[in-house]
Design an enzyme around this catalytic site. Structure first.
Site, short mmCIF file in Angstrom:
data_model
loop_
_atom_site.label_atom_id
_atom_site.label_comp_id
_atom_site.label_asym_id
_atom_site.label_seq_id
_atom_site.Cartn_x
_atom_site.Cartn_y
_atom_site.Cartn_z
N ARG A 142 -47.22 -14.84 9.73
CA ARG A 142 -47.57 -13.57 10.34
C ARG A 142 -48.91 -13.04 9.82
NH1 ARG A 142 -47.56 -9.95 14.45
NH2 ARG A 142 -47.52 -7.78 13.69
N GLY A 181 -40.83 -7.17 9.54
CA GLY A 181 -41.26 -6.03 10.35
C GLY A 181 -40.29 -5.81 11.50
N ILE A 193 -6.63 -10.79 7.91
CA ILE A 193 -6.35 -12.16 7.47
C ILE A 193 -7.38 -13.14 8.07
CG2 ILE A 193 -4.56 -13.93 7.24
CD1 ILE A 193 -4.14 -11.07 5.80
N GLY A 203 -11.31 -17.99 -5.74
CA GLY A 203 -11.95 -17.68 -4.46
C GLY A 203 -13.20 -16.83 -4.64
N ARG A 204 -13.16 -15.97 -5.64
CA ARG A 204 -14.31 -15.09 -5.88
C ARG A 204 -15.57 -15.87 -6.21
NH1 ARG A 204 -10.83 -10.63 -9.18
NH2 ARG A 204 -10.10 -9.66 -7.25
N GLU A 245 -12.10 -10.10 -1.06
CA GLU A 245 -11.68 -10.74 -2.33
C GLU A 245 -11.98 -9.84 -3.53
OE1 GLU A 245 -11.99 -14.96 -2.69
OE2 GLU A 245 -12.06 -15.23 -0.52
N THR A 282 -13.42 -5.61 -4.01
CA THR A 282 -14.71 -4.93 -3.82
C THR A 282 -15.54 -5.01 -5.11
OG1 THR A 282 -13.88 -2.81 -4.61
CG2 THR A 282 -13.60 -3.26 -2.25
N GLY A 337 -4.91 -2.62 -0.35
CA GLY A 337 -6.24 -3.25 -0.32
C GLY A 337 -6.66 -3.54 -1.76
C1 FAD Z 1 -13.68 -9.53 7.06
C2 FAD Z 1 -12.56 -9.38 6.08
C3 FAD Z 1 -11.82 -10.50 5.73
C4 FAD Z 1 -10.76 -10.39 4.84
N1 FAD Z 1 -9.98 -11.49 4.58
C5 FAD Z 1 -8.83 -11.33 3.88
C6 FAD Z 1 -7.89 -12.41 3.77
O1 FAD Z 1 -8.12 -13.53 4.26
N2 FAD Z 1 -6.72 -12.18 3.13
C7 FAD Z 1 -6.41 -10.98 2.57
O2 FAD Z 1 -5.32 -10.86 2.01
N3 FAD Z 1 -7.28 -9.94 2.65
C8 FAD Z 1 -8.47 -10.09 3.30
N4 FAD Z 1 -9.35 -9.03 3.41
C9 FAD Z 1 -9.02 -7.75 2.79
C10 FAD Z 1 -9.96 -7.37 1.66
O3 FAD Z 1 -9.70 -8.13 0.54
C11 FAD Z 1 -9.85 -5.86 1.43
O4 FAD Z 1 -10.46 -5.22 2.54
C12 FAD Z 1 -10.48 -5.41 0.13
O5 FAD Z 1 -9.76 -5.88 -0.95
C13 FAD Z 1 -10.63 -3.91 0.05
O6 FAD Z 1 -9.45 -3.26 0.40
P1 FAD Z 1 -9.49 -2.03 1.45
O7 FAD Z 1 -10.21 -2.50 2.65
O8 FAD Z 1 -8.12 -1.52 1.62
O9 FAD Z 1 -10.39 -0.94 0.74
P2 FAD Z 1 -9.87 0.16 -0.29
O10 FAD Z 1 -9.06 -0.46 -1.36
O11 FAD Z 1 -9.30 1.30 0.46
O12 FAD Z 1 -11.24 0.62 -0.96
C14 FAD Z 1 -12.07 1.62 -0.39
C15 FAD Z 1 -13.15 1.97 -1.43
O13 FAD Z 1 -12.52 2.54 -2.60
C16 FAD Z 1 -12.93 1.85 -3.75
N5 FAD Z 1 -11.82 1.79 -4.72
C17 FAD Z 1 -10.52 1.52 -4.49
N6 FAD Z 1 -9.82 1.52 -5.62
C18 FAD Z 1 -10.71 1.78 -6.61
C19 FAD Z 1 -10.61 1.90 -8.03
N7 FAD Z 1 -9.45 1.75 -8.68
N8 FAD Z 1 -11.74 2.18 -8.73
C20 FAD Z 1 -12.92 2.32 -8.11
N9 FAD Z 1 -13.07 2.21 -6.77
C21 FAD Z 1 -11.98 1.94 -6.04
C22 FAD Z 1 -13.31 0.44 -3.26
O14 FAD Z 1 -14.20 -0.21 -4.15
C23 FAD Z 1 -13.93 0.75 -1.91
O15 FAD Z 1 -15.28 1.08 -2.06
C24 FAD Z 1 -10.45 -9.13 4.27
C25 FAD Z 1 -11.21 -8.01 4.62
C26 FAD Z 1 -12.24 -8.12 5.52
C27 FAD Z 1 -12.99 -6.87 5.90
#
Ligand code: FAD
Length: 391
Positions: free
Chosen positions: A279, A350, A168, A253-254, A374, A376, A142
């Site tokens: 309101r 409200g 995805i 993308g970001r 894209e 966190t 992730g």
């Molecule tokens: C609705 C949706 C659509 C998406 N679309 C796509 C897509 O089209 N293609 C694709 O490839 N992916 C996609 N994603 C994946 C998305 O990019 C990931 O969910 C995101 O990058 C976070 O990864 P994770 O969910 O594994 O969270 P994790 O990486 O497990 O993170 C969990 C928490 O830990 C924190 N954390 C992790 N590492 C660190 C660090 N080094 N320092 C500080 N904090 C940290 C994070 O900030 C977060 O708060 C999508 C996700 C969702 C939910």
């Protein structure tokens, strides 16, 4: 970050649009309000983006904004893509993410990295009716996006892809997937390779669709690669260049996710302002109370600040100037304020604010994802801090 004087035209206000941009913005706004808005609630409840609306997005050129006209696209700018995402998201943030993934990630990766034959094969399809998905994330990859378990085995004339992709976007509708897999695990991230995978390629299966909190009309699915046979000519860029392709695509993308959040926050502010004027409590409109006015004023300031960050990052990108740190700031800030502004908008409504009869309930749910996908918020902060500290 200060921008060097390029010695070209006099600087313009960031929010000043050219005549072409104004016309484009007005067209997308009208389409979103007249065609998409009537279906927002139904699509949110069903968790499906209507096929006819997707077809209209293609017909209007909104899925091929930067694809050159010779391939059937609009030959527009990245900034126009940003305007489109903002306008779509002000009505339906799910439409914003569909346009974001297609235009600013997938189309742009192909425009930058594909060879002539790949461009000739795929760009006209992407302009006409083919939805594209970006498949990087996995269960174990992730934030640590390049810890991929997906493998690509070189079999001469083709690669065999194995693994499972998660989250995805647009996968339910997609005809083309930009898939990242490691072709040389011993080389670590330097083995990561990008592949153009057609939905019909044997061994590719779109799996479970997530039932989500927000952006429900945008599909989010698992992708299963089981000895998926990808012809060698479908390697995008060079073998082992997937890391660079993924990073460059996400950096652009970001900015669009920032635009999605600006559109969403703007809509929440507009709904809250209208409701506050209407309101009545204690014998007057709640907009007459200074506490409510100050909330609205703070929300408006945050939306404007986020928009300036997003527009600046987009203008830098179009000018061919460095924009990575500005993109991270734009995405970070816009997604933070979108959640705050949407939350305040619910409060200003409200009790009715938490019901599905008012649009702010959905905008509040839709805002949450901005801080997650894209990269966190923490990952954006890491990018900014690394630059600051020269790492
Ligand atoms: C609705 C949706 C659509 C998406 N679309 C796509 C897509 O089209 N293609 C694709 O490839 N992916 C996609 N994603 C994946 C998305 O990019 C990931 O969910 C995101 O990058 C976070 O990864 P994770 O969910 O594994 O969270 P994790 O990486 O497990 O993170 C969990 C928490 O830990 C924190 N954390 C992790 N590492 C660190 C660090 N080094 N320092 C500080 N904090 C940290 C994070 O900030 C977060 O708060 C999508 C996700 C969702 C939910």
């Amino acid at each position: 970050m200060p921008v060097p004087d390029e010695g070209a035209a006099a600087p313009r206000p960031l929010t000043a649009l050219t005549e072409e941009e104004k016309l484009f913005q007005a067209t997308v706004r009208k389409f979103a309000r007249e065609e998409i808005r009537p279906h927002v609630r139904e699509m949110d409840e069903a968790g499906v983006f209507r096929k006819d609306l997707l077809e209209q997005l293609f017909a209007m050129g909104l899925m091929a904004i930067e694809i050159p006209e010779e391939y059937g696209g609009q030959g527009g700018t990245f900034f126009q893509a940003i305007l489109a995402v903002e306008e779509l998201s002000a009505v339906e943030p799910s439409a914003g993410v569909i346009a974001d993934v297609q235009n600013t990630i997938c189309n742009n990766a192909i425009l930058r990295w594909a060879d002539a034959a790949q461009k000739a094969r795929y760009l006209p399809r992407l302009a006409e009716n083919t939805v594209a998905s970006y498949a990087l994330s996995e269960a174990g990859a992730g934030s640590d996006a390049f810890a991929l378990a997906a493998r690509a085995e070189d079999r001469g004339d083709h690669f065999a892809l194995n693994g499972r992709k998660l989250w995805i976007s647009n996968a339910a509708e997609a005809g083309l997937f930009l898939v990242f897999a490691n072709a040389n695990p011993a080389a670590g991230y330097k083995g990561i390779t990008a592949f153009l995978v057609e939905r019909e390629f044997p061994g590719l299966q779109v799996g479970k669709k997530e039932d989500k909190l927000g952006v429900r009309a945008s599909s989010t699915c698992e992708l299963i690669l089981d000895n998926c046979r990808v012809p060698r000519e479908n390697v995008l860029g060079k073998i082992g260049h997937g890391y660079r392709i993924a990073m460059e695509s996400l950096n652009e993308g970001r900015i669009a996710i920032g635009a999605q959040m600006v559109g969403l926050a703007r809509a929440a502010l507009e709904h809250a302002t209208a409701y506050a004027k209407e309101r009545k409590q204690f014998g007057q409109a709640i907009a007459g109370f200074q506490a409510v006015q100050f909330d609205l004023a703070k929300m408006a300031t945050e939306v404007e600040a986020a928009r300036l960050l997003v527009y600046n990052a987009a203008r830098l990108r179009d000018a061919g100037m460095p924009f990575v740190i500005e993109a991270a700031m734009a995405k970070y800030y816009a997604s933070e304020i979108a959640e705050r502004v949407a939350s305040k908008a619910v409060e200003i409504h409200g009790g009715v604010g938490v019901t599905k009869d008012y649009p702010v309930e959905k905008l509040y749910r839709d805002a949450k994802i901005g801080r997650i996908y894209e990269g966190t918020s923490n990952i954006q902060l890491l990018t900014i801090a690394k630059k600051l500290l020269g790492k």
